[in-house]
Design a protein around this motif. Structure first.
Motif, short mmCIF file in Angstrom:
data_model
loop_
_atom_site.label_atom_id
_atom_site.label_comp_id
_atom_site.label_asym_id
_atom_site.label_seq_id
_atom_site.Cartn_x
_atom_site.Cartn_y
_atom_site.Cartn_z
N SER A 6 45.62 44.47 47.29
CA SER A 6 45.55 45.71 46.53
C SER A 6 44.70 45.58 45.26
O SER A 6 44.53 46.56 44.54
N ILE A 7 44.17 44.39 45.00
CA ILE A 7 43.26 44.25 43.87
C ILE A 7 41.87 44.64 44.34
O ILE A 7 41.35 44.05 45.29
N LYS A 8 41.28 45.64 43.68
CA LYS A 8 39.97 46.08 44.11
C LYS A 8 38.87 45.42 43.27
O LYS A 8 39.12 44.94 42.16
N THR A 9 37.68 45.40 43.81
CA THR A 9 36.53 44.85 43.10
C THR A 9 36.19 45.78 41.94
O THR A 9 36.07 46.99 42.12
N LEU A 10 36.04 45.19 40.76
CA LEU A 10 35.80 46.00 39.56
C LEU A 10 34.38 45.88 39.02
O LEU A 10 34.03 46.57 38.08
N ARG A 11 33.57 45.02 39.58
CA ARG A 11 32.23 44.83 39.03
C ARG A 11 31.28 45.91 39.55
O ARG A 11 31.46 46.44 40.63
N PRO A 12 30.27 46.22 38.74
CA PRO A 12 29.25 47.16 39.20
C PRO A 12 28.43 46.50 40.31
O PRO A 12 28.31 45.29 40.29
N PRO A 13 27.88 47.19 41.21
CA PRO A 13 27.90 48.64 41.39
C PRO A 13 29.09 49.12 42.21
O PRO A 13 29.22 50.32 42.43
N VAL A 14 29.98 48.22 42.65
CA VAL A 14 31.13 48.63 43.46
C VAL A 14 31.99 49.62 42.68
O VAL A 14 32.37 50.66 43.19
N THR A 15 32.33 49.28 41.46
CA THR A 15 33.04 50.17 40.55
C THR A 15 32.16 50.31 39.32
O THR A 15 32.14 49.42 38.47
N PRO A 16 31.37 51.39 39.25
CA PRO A 16 30.39 51.51 38.17
C PRO A 16 30.98 51.35 36.76
O PRO A 16 30.38 50.70 35.93
N GLU A 17 32.13 51.92 36.52
CA GLU A 17 32.73 51.82 35.20
C GLU A 17 34.22 51.56 35.35
O GLU A 17 35.02 52.48 35.47
N ALA A 18 34.59 50.29 35.35
CA ALA A 18 36.00 49.93 35.43
C ALA A 18 36.67 50.28 34.12
O ALA A 18 36.19 49.93 33.05
N THR A 19 37.78 50.98 34.21
CA THR A 19 38.50 51.39 33.02
C THR A 19 39.49 50.31 32.60
O THR A 19 39.78 49.38 33.36
N GLU A 20 40.03 50.45 31.41
CA GLU A 20 41.06 49.53 30.94
C GLU A 20 42.27 49.59 31.87
O GLU A 20 42.90 48.57 32.15
N ASP A 21 42.58 50.78 32.39
CA ASP A 21 43.69 50.92 33.34
C ASP A 21 43.41 50.17 34.63
O ASP A 21 44.32 49.57 35.21
N ASP A 22 42.16 50.21 35.11
CA ASP A 22 41.78 49.46 36.32
C ASP A 22 41.99 47.97 36.11
O ASP A 22 42.52 47.27 36.97
N VAL A 23 41.54 47.47 34.96
CA VAL A 23 41.65 46.05 34.64
C VAL A 23 43.12 45.66 34.53
O VAL A 23 43.55 44.64 35.07
N ARG A 24 43.90 46.47 33.86
CA ARG A 24 45.33 46.19 33.69
C ARG A 24 46.06 46.20 35.03
O ARG A 24 46.92 45.35 35.28
N ALA A 25 45.73 47.15 35.90
CA ALA A 25 46.38 47.22 37.22
C ALA A 25 46.06 45.98 38.05
O ALA A 25 46.94 45.43 38.73
N ALA A 26 44.82 45.52 38.00
CA ALA A 26 44.44 44.32 38.73
C ALA A 26 45.17 43.09 38.17
O ALA A 26 45.65 42.25 38.93
N ALA A 27 45.28 43.01 36.85
CA ALA A 27 45.98 41.89 36.22
C ALA A 27 47.45 41.90 36.62
O ALA A 27 48.03 40.84 36.92
N LEU A 28 48.06 43.06 36.63
CA LEU A 28 49.46 43.17 37.02
C LEU A 28 49.66 42.72 38.46
O LEU A 28 50.60 41.97 38.77
N GLN A 29 48.78 43.16 39.36
CA GLN A 29 48.89 42.76 40.76
C GLN A 29 48.74 41.25 40.92
O GLN A 29 49.45 40.61 41.70
N TYR A 30 47.83 40.67 40.19
CA TYR A 30 47.61 39.22 40.24
C TYR A 30 48.85 38.47 39.77
O TYR A 30 49.33 37.55 40.45
N VAL A 31 49.41 38.87 38.64
CA VAL A 31 50.59 38.18 38.11
C VAL A 31 51.79 38.37 39.05
O VAL A 31 52.56 37.44 39.28
#
Length: 78
Positions: A4-29
């Motif tokens: 459920s962690i999605k790729t956040l780097r451009p161009p896959v996700t042009p503008e990763a938000t703070e919420d996107d980063v936090r959600a990925a961090a939560l899933q990882y932990v």
């Protein structure tokens, strides 16, 4: 790993938000710890880990250079 962690780097996700980063961090932990929601006695260390992973992720995304993608840089004064 965690599907459920999605790729956040451009161009896959042009503008990763703070919420996107936090959600990925939560899933990882969650995946690493094995806890979806930690017990009260583990909450502080769980939250600290999410914060640390989110900060590291933001630094990584800010520092990546993707070939063919424009990277924001300092202005040249023009």
């Amino acid at each position: 790993m965690c599907r459920s962690i999605k790729t956040l780097r451009p161009p896959v996700t042009p503008e990763a938000t703070e919420d996107d980063v936090r959600a990925a961090a939560l899933q990882y932990v969650r995946k690493i710890s094995g806890f979806r929601a930690p017990a009260a006695h583990n909450r502080a260390v769980f939250d600290e880990a999410v914060d640390a992973v989110a900060e590291a992720t933001a630094r990584l995304l800010d520092g990546l250079v993707v070939r063919g993608a424009k990277r924001a840089g300092p202005t040249d004064g023009k």
